[in-house]
Design a protein around this motif. Sequence first.
Motif, mmCIF file in Angstrom:
data_model
loop_
_atom_site.group_PDB
_atom_site.id
_atom_site.type_symbol
_atom_site.label_atom_id
_atom_site.label_comp_id
_atom_site.label_asym_id
_atom_site.label_seq_id
_atom_site.Cartn_x
_atom_site.Cartn_y
_atom_site.Cartn_z
ATOM 1 N N LEU A 154 0.753 -1.108 -0.042
ATOM 2 C CA LEU A 154 0.069 -0.018 -0.062
ATOM 3 C C LEU A 154 0.874 1.207 0.022
ATOM 4 O O LEU A 154 0.576 2.306 -0.737
ATOM 5 C CB LEU A 154 -0.868 0.050 1.247
ATOM 6 N N GLN A 155 1.910 1.287 0.798
ATOM 7 C CA GLN A 155 2.952 2.522 0.879
ATOM 8 C C GLN A 155 3.465 2.624 -0.595
ATOM 9 O O GLN A 155 3.487 3.837 -1.154
ATOM 10 C CB GLN A 155 3.792 2.299 1.963
ATOM 11 N N TYR A 156 3.865 1.447 -1.344
ATOM 12 C CA TYR A 156 4.736 1.701 -2.501
ATOM 13 C C TYR A 156 3.603 2.088 -3.400
ATOM 14 O O TYR A 156 3.845 3.028 -4.255
ATOM 15 C CB TYR A 156 5.029 0.259 -2.801
ATOM 16 N N ILE A 157 2.425 1.807 -3.428
ATOM 17 C CA ILE A 157 1.329 2.305 -4.307
ATOM 18 C C ILE A 157 1.076 3.730 -3.956
ATOM 19 O O ILE A 157 0.699 4.317 -4.857
ATOM 20 C CB ILE A 157 -0.048 1.279 -4.204
ATOM 21 N N GLU A 158 0.945 4.231 -2.705
ATOM 22 C CA GLU A 158 0.522 5.501 -2.538
ATOM 23 C C GLU A 158 1.926 6.180 -3.141
ATOM 24 O O GLU A 158 1.634 7.445 -3.494
ATOM 25 C CB GLU A 158 0.484 5.745 -1.065
ATOM 26 N N GLU A 159 3.379 6.167 -2.947
ATOM 27 C CA GLU A 159 4.198 6.692 -3.652
ATOM 28 C C GLU A 159 4.426 6.726 -4.860
ATOM 29 O O GLU A 159 4.583 7.752 -5.502
ATOM 30 C CB GLU A 159 5.540 5.853 -2.922
ATOM 31 N N SER A 160 3.948 5.604 -5.620
ATOM 32 C CA SER A 160 3.766 5.563 -6.957
ATOM 33 C C SER A 160 2.706 6.766 -7.600
ATOM 34 O O SER A 160 3.038 7.267 -8.402
ATOM 35 C CB SER A 160 3.493 4.203 -7.660
ATOM 36 N N ILE A 161 1.660 6.618 -7.088
ATOM 37 C CA ILE A 161 0.609 7.582 -7.101
ATOM 38 C C ILE A 161 0.786 9.065 -7.120
ATOM 39 O O ILE A 161 0.835 9.747 -7.905
ATOM 40 C CB ILE A 161 -0.937 7.230 -6.509
#
Length: 186
Positions: A154-161
């Motif tokens: 989730l953290q990786y997805i939020e950073e990617s977004i």
Amino acid sequence: YIVIIRSLGTDAFRLVLVDKEACYISKESSYDNIRNESYSTTNIKQFRNDLVSAISRPNDKDYEIEEIEHWGKDKNKKESHPKCKELKIVRVALGGLRIIIANIKVYLGKKGNKGNNLDYLLEKMSKTLIAKQQKNEGLLRDNLKFQDKYNQSLQYIEESISAKNNQEQELLSKFVLILNEKKKKK
């Protein structure tokens, strides 16, 4: 109470009958050995499920368990005492037809050692509870690992977004600059 003690990895089991006064236990047997040959199912899994259903739901109208006491005498032949009990597990079909699916003899411990059967039952129950607790602890550890991986994802997805949004904003501002320069040149 009636308890089935299964041997893991095999179809061997023991049946334990605990009543108000004593604890009876069967010899180790397999489902195929105790199945009444006249019982229609030849599938051992189906028979095992029927047997477990009969034992685990004593108030079920599809099954009955009959207890027959067998008496023996002491060596001095003065006293008569219960030696074993025979459990007849019966399936009640439509129309009241009664089919014996299994006969199992359960034995009382030797005189003076009546607690041995109960000790055996409690030891097996304790081992089962410990094994289940260890399995649950392992599953809990796995769940925690998966939860941690999920949170990292989730953290990786939020950073990617966030990075994608920043790039879009940067490209949009460059596009606006280029458009404004072209308007000025005209």
